[in-house]
Every structure is written in C-alpha cells, then in structure tokens.
Design a protein around this motif. Structure first.
Motif, PDB file in Angstrom:
ATOM      1  N   THR A   4      53.053 103.053  64.997  1.00 38.46           N
ATOM      2  CA  THR A   4      51.957 102.176  64.616  1.00 38.46           C
ATOM      3  C   THR A   4      50.764 103.013  64.172  1.00 38.46           C
ATOM      4  N   ASP A   5      49.693 102.334  63.819  1.00 35.53           N
ATOM      5  CA  ASP A   5      48.463 103.034  63.436  1.00 35.53           C
ATOM      6  C   ASP A   5      47.414 102.971  64.539  1.00 35.53           C
ATOM      7  N   LYS A   6      47.850 102.634  65.755  1.00 38.31           N
ATOM      8  CA  LYS A   6      46.928 102.531  66.869  1.00 38.31           C
ATOM      9  C   LYS A   6      46.797 103.886  67.565  1.00 38.31           C
ATOM     10  N   GLU A   7      45.561 104.369  67.632  1.00 40.61           N
ATOM     11  CA  GLU A   7      45.322 105.707  68.169  1.00 40.61           C
ATOM     12  C   GLU A   7      45.643 105.799  69.657  1.00 40.61           C
ATOM     13  N   TRP A   8      45.429 104.726  70.400  1.00 37.42           N
ATOM     14  CA  TRP A   8      45.654 104.777  71.841  1.00 37.42           C
ATOM     15  C   TRP A   8      47.122 105.045  72.168  1.00 37.42           C
ATOM     16  N   ASN A  63      54.311 108.141  66.733  1.00 37.16           N
ATOM     17  CA  ASN A  63      53.711 106.816  66.894  1.00 37.16           C
ATOM     18  C   ASN A  63      54.075 105.938  65.697  1.00 37.16           C
TER      19      ASN A  63
END
Length: 405
Positions: free
Chosen positions: A205-209, A203
């Motif tokens: 990004t740092d977005k968990e979804w 991932n």
C-alpha cells in the motif's frame, strides 16, 4: 567526555597534542586500551565481591565432563563487560551521536533484563530465573525503541550522491560533488551486485505506517533472535565472549568503511553519515570481550550470565542494523544462529516423534550444539577453539562481501 575536553583545549588554547582526539583511529585505540584495563584490573575486584556475596552458578548434573566442577563459580560477570563498554564509550565517543546513544541504551537495557534474570536465579534461588515471556517482552520492547528510533529519527540518514552533469572538467576548476542526506529504509543485500533492498517495497500500500510497522517488526525479530542466540552460546568457558569479539572486530571494520566517504565510494558501500563514530563503540566492545576472557577462558573464574550474553547479542544486532548490514547477520553471526537452530530442531523433533511414535527422539545428543560435542567427549577447550576458528572464517566471508558480488 574527554573528546569535548580536548576539543575545547585545542580550540581555545591550541594545546599541543589535543587535536589528536579528532581522529577516530586514536580514540578507537584508547577505547580498546581502557576497556581491556577495566576488565582485567577491576574484573578481579568484582569477582572477589561476587565470591563474598556467594553469587555462585547453580549447575545441573547433565553428565558432561567437568560440568559439576564449575558449581559455585561466580556469575553476573556481564557487569564487567557492560562497564568496559560503557565507560570508554562515554570517555572517547561523541555523545551527541544518535547511533552511540542508541547503542548505550541497548547495552544497558538488555543488560538490565539479563541482570534481573541472574538476580532471580542467584538471590531468589529460583533456577528458572525470569519467566521466558517477560524476557521476550523486554527484548521486544528494546527492539521497538531501536526500530522506532532508526525509522523516525531525522538524524538517521544515508547519503545519496548525484551523478555529475558533465564528464568534462575544465582545467583549473573543481567539479563539486552533489549529495543529499535522506531518510531511507534501504539495506544491503550480501553477494548481490545491485545490492540494496528498500523495505518500503515490501509494503503493498501507500500507507507509511505499514512500512514503519514492517521495519520495526524486522528489527524486533533480529534483536530477539540474536540476543537469545548469544545467550544459548554462553554455555562453555570463553565461547560467547570470544565469538562476540570476532564479530565485533568485523563490525568495527564495516563501521569505519561505512562512515568514510572515500572508502565507501571505492568499495561501493552505502555511506552513512556519522556512523564512523561507531568504531569507538565497537573497539570498546571488542576490548571488553577480550579482557573478559582473562577470567572467563577455561577454566573460568567467572561466568557472564544473562547480564552479559543478552547485551552482547543485542549490541551486535543493533550495530548491524545501524550499518544496514542486518542481512549479513546469518553469515556474521552464524555461530549464534546455529546454536539457536540446534535447540529449535532438537525440541521440535522430540515433540514430533513423541506424538508420532509415543517416544521422543533426538537429532543431537544434547542441545545447544556445543553440548553435543561435549557428549562426544571432545575437550571443552578444543570445542571453543574450533568454534572461534569457524567464527573467524565467517567474519572473513562477511567482509569479503564488500567485493564479492
């Protein structure tokens, strides 16, 4: 259920022998025995029922030796396999275990999709069965449930051990081993020394979804690919059942090691709390496959149909995912993957050559791969035995990755 009964009798009445149900090895042995008895004893009854209902396989004349003699052989025998997996698991496993629940749901869900496909073929007299898009949609839905459960459930954890603060141990004292059970998307990379891959690193990004979406898509891919591979492998007597039994036994060993703190530490394998309970499911799975061979070995008295093959492939995949060994699938499930690839290669090359030369050409005499060897006039029983031998070699290689890094 018997686990809870004998646990109660042991604690409340100190019943002699009741405590043996605490041991995974005993319950695994009993699950194997019961699954074998269910397939062998009740399998005959089911075959008789299927014969009375005229649930016979519709065979196309593909020019294969002995193919037309199989016409009318009862299908939907996967019901025997599913019963022989589910019943012993319900009797001997701890049913609050998240992994056991997930595997039971997978078995029944994919078995239901396969059953619907077989029902349409047999009773509706539609040789195409369930439309491919609906079958794939069902597999994706199951993959979505499995992926979401493994990612979001608080009961799905791995154990991380902390290094001791000091290497000196005072005589007469114990140095406590500290650990944390944490949520993790790590998996095992075979043949690599520092052999852990964290899917979250994929991932950007740092977005968990996004991490959740990546993980769930990976789960869906594996479940769809391997369940279809098992489905394609189920083309000659005993091939899919025997291959699945070999894979199931290897997974039982991996489950026992991953759920045992001592063995996992010695072999430097990721310790997964409560995964040892999967040994009971695995041994029931192996017993069901071996017992099914009683009637499915050449010449087959019953075919498993999609009812059995889809569930076998799905169960194997979920077991590998739970044990964080899904990257070992290309080795462990090599037979399924080769069968899958042979169809993809055959179809792709045929379309390419038809577009380029105006006439479609083939790489294999016929696909899936086992039919290619039938076209070479190799006896069916010999093809199955040789595929089993290859499956055993692949299982040994897969288990060897515990030390070969």
């Amino acid at each position: 259920m018997l686990y809870y009964l004998f646990d109660y009798l042991d604690k409340e009445f100190d019943l002699i022998g009741a405590g043996v149900f605490q041991y995974i090895s005993f319950r695994a042995g009993m699950a194997t025995l019961f699954s074998l008895l269910i397939t062998i004893v009740f399998g005959k009854k089911l075959i008789q029922i299927l014969q009375k209902k005229q649930v016979g396989e519709s065979i196309r004349d593909l020019g294969l030796a002995g193919q037309m003699e199989k016409k009318g052989t009862p299908t939907m025998g996967g019901l025997i396999i599913i019963a022989a997996i589910v019943i012993p698991t319900l009797l001997f496993a701890r049913l609050e275990n998240i992994y056991v629940i997930l595997l039971l749901v997978t078995t029944l869900a994919l078995g239901s999709i396969g059953f619907l496909d077989d029902y349409i073929k047999v009773f509706r007299k539609n040789k195409a069965g369930l439309a491919g898009k609906f079958k794939v949609f069902g597999q994706i839905f199951v993959g979505l449930i499995v992926g979401a459960t493994l990612y979001f459930s608080d009961n799905v954890v791995v154990r991380e051990f902390e290094e001791p603060q000091s290497t000196e141990i005072t005589e007469g004292t114990d140095q406590a081993i500290r650990y944390n059970d944490v949520k993790s998307t790590t998996t095992t990379i075979p043949f690599v020394k520092d052999n852990e891959l964290d899917y979250s690193k994929l991932n950007p990004t740092d977005k968990e979804w996004i991490t959740a979406a990546i993980y769930i898509l990976i789960v869906i891919f594996f479940i769809t690919a391997i369940s279809n591979g098992a489905n394609l492998t189920d083309g000659i007597d005993g091939l899919a059942a025997g291959t699945s039994a070999i894979i199931g036994l290897a997974l039982a060993i991996l489950a026992y090691i991953s759920g045992n703190a001592i063995f996992s530490d010695y072999l430097n394998v990721m310790f997964i709390p409560n995964s040892g309970e999967l040994v009971i499911f695995c041994t029931a799975f192996v017993g069901a496959c071996v017992g099914f061979l009683w009637y499915n070995s050449y010449p087959a008295q019953v075919f498993m149909g999609d009812t059995g093959s889809l569930s076998l492939g799905g169960v194997i995949t979920v077991l590998a995912l739970v044990l964080r060994k899904e990257l070992l699938i290309p080795v462990l499930c090599g037979i399924f993957i080769i069968e899958n690839l042979s169809v993809v290669i055959q179809v792709s090359y045929f379309k390419y050559t038809r577009k380029k030369y105006g006439e479609g050409r083939r790489v294999f005499k016929m696909s899936p791969l086992h039919h290619h060897y039938q076209k070479l006039d190799i006896p069916e029983a010999k093809i199955v035995t040789r595929f089993w031998i290859i499956g055993i070699l692949l299982a040994i290689i897969a288990l060897a990755t515990l030390k070969l890094r």
